[in-house]
Structures are given as structure tokens and as C-alpha cells.
Enzyme design. Structure first.
Site, PDB file in Angstrom:
ATOM      1  N   TYR A 103      41.010  37.090  40.839  1.00 25.25           N
ATOM      2  CA  TYR A 103      40.920  35.644  40.654  1.00 25.25           C
ATOM      3  C   TYR A 103      42.137  35.191  39.849  1.00 25.25           C
ATOM      4  O   TYR A 103      42.484  35.810  38.832  1.00 25.25           O
ATOM      5  CB  TYR A 103      39.638  35.295  39.875  1.00 25.25           C
ATOM      6  CG  TYR A 103      39.519  33.825  39.553  1.00 25.25           C
ATOM      7  CD1 TYR A 103      38.764  32.982  40.367  1.00 25.25           C
ATOM      8  CD2 TYR A 103      40.176  33.272  38.456  1.00 25.25           C
ATOM      9  CE1 TYR A 103      38.672  31.624  40.089  1.00 25.25           C
ATOM     10  CE2 TYR A 103      40.093  31.920  38.176  1.00 25.25           C
ATOM     11  CZ  TYR A 103      39.346  31.104  38.997  1.00 25.25           C
ATOM     12  OH  TYR A 103      39.271  29.758  38.724  1.00 25.25           O
ATOM     13  N   GLU A 191      43.974  27.221  42.511  1.00 27.64           N
ATOM     14  CA  GLU A 191      43.138  28.422  42.367  1.00 27.64           C
ATOM     15  C   GLU A 191      43.264  29.312  43.595  1.00 27.64           C
ATOM     16  O   GLU A 191      43.268  28.818  44.722  1.00 27.64           O
ATOM     17  CB  GLU A 191      41.672  27.987  42.193  1.00 27.64           C
ATOM     18  CG  GLU A 191      40.716  29.148  42.014  1.00 27.64           C
ATOM     19  CD  GLU A 191      39.255  28.710  42.113  1.00 27.64           C
ATOM     20  OE1 GLU A 191      38.694  28.288  41.094  1.00 27.64           O
ATOM     21  OE2 GLU A 191      38.692  28.787  43.215  1.00 27.64           O
TER      22      GLU A 191
END
Ligand code: ADP
Ligand code: MG
Length: 383
Positions: A103, A191
Site C-alpha cells: 500500500y 493512492e
């Protein structure tokens, strides 16, 4: 404004963040041909393009072994509802063999008043769970906006989370590109989840989320053009054209709230909700609204068929109360609003004249004193 995955990935590509090329499909006709034309290797993944995450868990990410199966999945997914969003487009990509899912994001953090870099080597669909059960698995570091990504930021987040250091250079490069994008595009969030480590040990963005500050859209024509593909509420669009902010709230509500300031709007919505009623939408008038603009705002509110009560709450400084009352009367007269009621609470400049204007109009408008009394007036009308 939240971009769709393929729009976000087009931006990643512009900054040479590694992505996979895919095929966007927006209609059920000729799906198999279009997938074949994309020359994808099978198996492939078919992904619903909607402005929300968590698609994997909601049935919006599926794998197919053959063109026929892929086409069938596309047809099934188009038109589907994923967490409140209708699927108008799907994206077909090759399925990647993944060693691990990481992530990586940069968000504007109000608390540290800086861009915040967030990293975890335990990314993927369960990142929220990781945040709850294993917070040490996620590292956050506020970035100095003038320095951008420094080596030690990357070392810190990797060491803290126990990520394999052999990918350090790649992670730094990816974070730098992401930061440039974040900066250039006035983003609130960029993201990558998952940032995949593939079988060759290369990082690749398998998903992409980009949220852009709406206020920057005038400088970003390429992003403003993306808007056409998004599902926008017609009244939000209409209101934006004349510089009002329209906020849909509860689909089943039947009260519209308007005010000159978001804080007052929220207080009104809270009080109405506490009294057991539901607000359908809110509209922020901004400062200095004239009677024409008020009339336009009321018209936009009343164009939502569910709304039977409009509550206008203004503190009249620059916005004069008589302008508000005049606009409200104009709109109600024009709407010929049978079965509709307007509750008006005004405080400030020319308040008395405003009340006289309403009283002499004979329209279904109630002038109330203070917000609690206004809420009671709405309640009475509804019961
Ligand atoms: P969402 O975050 O909305 O659930 P993602 O794009 O992150 O959607 O996809 C969910 C999961 O599907 C990923 O965590 C990954 O495991 C898998 N996935 C997505 N794209 C691919 C791909 N191209 N190859 C292999 N697996 C993928
Ligand atoms: Mg994802």
C-alpha cells in the site's frame, strides 16, 4: 473530484509510475471483439469503474480464463450497482502473478498540515483491517512540502513495517513520481493499493485512486474533461454552474436546507435530524446572494421532486434579509408550489422589511425566529 481507476492510471502513466495497459469497455455490444483487439494475455481481470473503493469485496473485480468468459463478465458487470454507484464502464487487464501487495499513498493531512506519506507492505483489500489489528504494519510520515520525498522517509517507512529493503530504490522512485503528481495536480489523495510486487520483483500499480481539489479544476482542463465520465447528480452540476454548492444527503428525506455558510448548514441539519426528520439535500448559498440568486437556489431545491419543505436560514450581513425574502417569494410564486412550504429564518440587515415582504405576499412561507423555532415549524408542517 474522485477519478475512476483508469483515469487515475492514465495520470500514473504520465508520471511513469508502472501500470498495466488495459481495455475500457462501456457497452455490452462487441465486448469479445474489443477484448481481443486489446491483445491481452489470458487470464484477465475485469474491473468495475466506479468512484469507490472496496470493489473487490462488492463483486466488482472478477477473473476470466477466456475471451468468451471475459465478455460475459463485462456484460454482467455493466449496469451493476457497486456500493451505490452504477457501473457504466469496466476495465479489462491481464491478471498479474503477484508476490506481495503493498500500500502506498500520499494524502493531504489536516492534522500535520502537510502531505502525509502512508506505506504498508501488507496492502490489498484488507488494508483497513490491518490498520485496526496490526497498526505497526502501516507507517505514516508527514512530508516537508519543500523537500518532497527524501531517502530517509523511505528507509523509515520500510524499516518500521519490516518491508524487504531490496525494493528500496523502486519504492523511492514510485513515491517520488506519486508526489510530483500529487503536487502538480492539486491532489487531496493519490493512492496505489495494491502496489504489487510481481514475480520479476518489479513494482506495478494494480489499482489507482486520485482525488483532486475541485477548486483547482479551472487550472486542470484534462481533469475537468474526466468529469463527463463521472456520475454526477444533476442538481450538483446545475448548482455548480451558478457557483452554489448542492449537497445530496438522504435519498428518502423531504426537506431541503439552504444557508449562507457550511457551519450553519450543518447545525440546521443536525437539529432537524434530532427532531426525527430527514434532510434530502443542502445548499450553500455562499456570501452576498441577491434576490435573483436566492430565487435560482430555491428553484434548484424545488426541482428535486422529493422535497416538500425548504428551510432557508441566513445570517444577513452582506446578504440582506430583504433580498433573501424577495428571492424566496419570487421562486415560490414561479413554482406555483402546491403542497410546498418554505420556512424562512433570517437575522440581520433589513430583517423587518423582509418579514413584511413575506407577510404581504400571501405565499406559503413561514417566517420563524431562531433555528429551534424554525425546526418546530418544519415539524408542524410535516405532522
Ligand atoms: P478494490 O480496491 O476496489 O477492491 P482493486 O483494484 O484493488 O479493487 O482489486 C482488488 C484485488 O484484486 C487486489 O487487491 C488484487 O488482489 C486483485 N487484482 C486487481 N487487479 C489485478 C490484476 N491485474 N492482477 C491480479 N490481481 C489483481
Ligand atoms: Mg484497491
Amino acid at each position: 473530484m474522485k477519478l475512476l481507476e483508469y483515469q487515475a492510471k492514465a495520470l500514473f502513466d504520465k508520471y511513469s509510475v508502472p501500470i498495466q495497459r488495459g481495455v475500457v469497455i462501456d457497452s455490452p455490444e462487441g465486448t469479445e471483439e474489443r477484448i481481443n483487439a486489446g491483445a491481452l494475455r489470458f487470464p484477465v481481470v475485469i474491473k468495475a469503474q466506479v468512484q469507490t473503493g472496496g470493489r473487490g469485496k462488492a463483486g466488482g473485480v472478477k477473473f476470466a480464463e477466456s475471451p468468451a468468459e471475459a465478455a460475459k463478465l463485462c456484460r454482467a458487470m455493466l449496469g451493476m450497482d457497486i456500493r451505490g454507484f452504477k457501473v457504466n464502464e469496466v476495465l479489462a487487464l491481464e491478471k498479474k502473478e503477484i508476490k506481495s501487495e503493498w500500500y502506498l499513498s500520499i494524502m493531504l493531512d489536516r492534522y500535520s498540515k502537510a502531505p502525509l506519506l502512508i506505506f504498508s507492505p501488507r496492502g490489498g483489500m484488507d488494508i483497513e483491517e490491518t490498520a485496526g489489528t496490526n497498526p505497526e504494519g502501516i507507517a505514516k510520515v508527514p512530508l516537508d512540502p519543500l523537500r518532497g520525498i527524501q531517502d530517509y522517509y523511505i528507509s523509515y517507512v520500510m524499516d518500521k513495517t519490516g518491508a524487504d529493503r531490496q525494493y528500496r530504490a523502486q519504492l523511492k522512485e514510485t513515491a517520488e513520481k506519486l508526489y510530483r503528481l500529487f503536487f502538480d495536480y492539486y491532489a487531496m489523495l493519490v493512492e496505489i493499493n495494491p502496489l504489487a510486487v510481481d514475480e520479476q520483483g518489479l513494482l506495478c500499480a494494480l489499482d489507482g485512486k486520485v482525488e483532486i481539489d475541485d477548486n483547482a479544476l479551472p487550472f486542470l482542463p484534462d481533469i475537468a474533461a474526466c468529469r463527463d465520465k463521472l456520475q454526477e447528480d444533476p442538481q450538483v452540476v446545475e448548482a455548480r454552474r451558478v457557483n452554489f454548492l448542492f449537497i445530496p444527503i438522504e435519498e428518502t428525506g423531504n426537506i431541503g436546507v439552504m444557508s449562507n455558510g457550511s457551519g450553519m448548514l450543518m447545525s440546521c441539519i443536525d437539529l432537524i435530524s434530532q427532531r426525527g426528520m430527514k434532510v434530502h439535500a443542502a445548499l450553500d448559498l455562499g456570501g452576498g446572494a441577491t434576490s435573483d440568486r436566492i430565487a435560482e437556489a430555491v428553484r434548484i431545491m424545488l426541482s428535486r421532486p422529493r422535497i416538500d419543505t425548504v428551510f432557508i436560514c441566513v445570517f444577513g450581513g452582506i446578504t440582506r434579509c430583504d433580498e433573501v425574502a424577495g428571492g424566496a417569494c419570487m421562486a415560490m410564486k414561479k413554482a406555483g408550489a402546491a403542497g410546498k412550504r418554505l420556512i424562512l429564518r433570517m437575522e440581520g440587515t433589513n430583517k423587518e422589511r423582509a418579514a413584511e415582504l413575506v407577510a404581504s405576499s400571501g405565499l406559503p412561507i413561514t417566517v420563524a425566529e431562531g433555528i429551534p423555532n424554525s425546526v418546530e415549524a418544519i415539524y408542524e408542517y410535516h405532522n
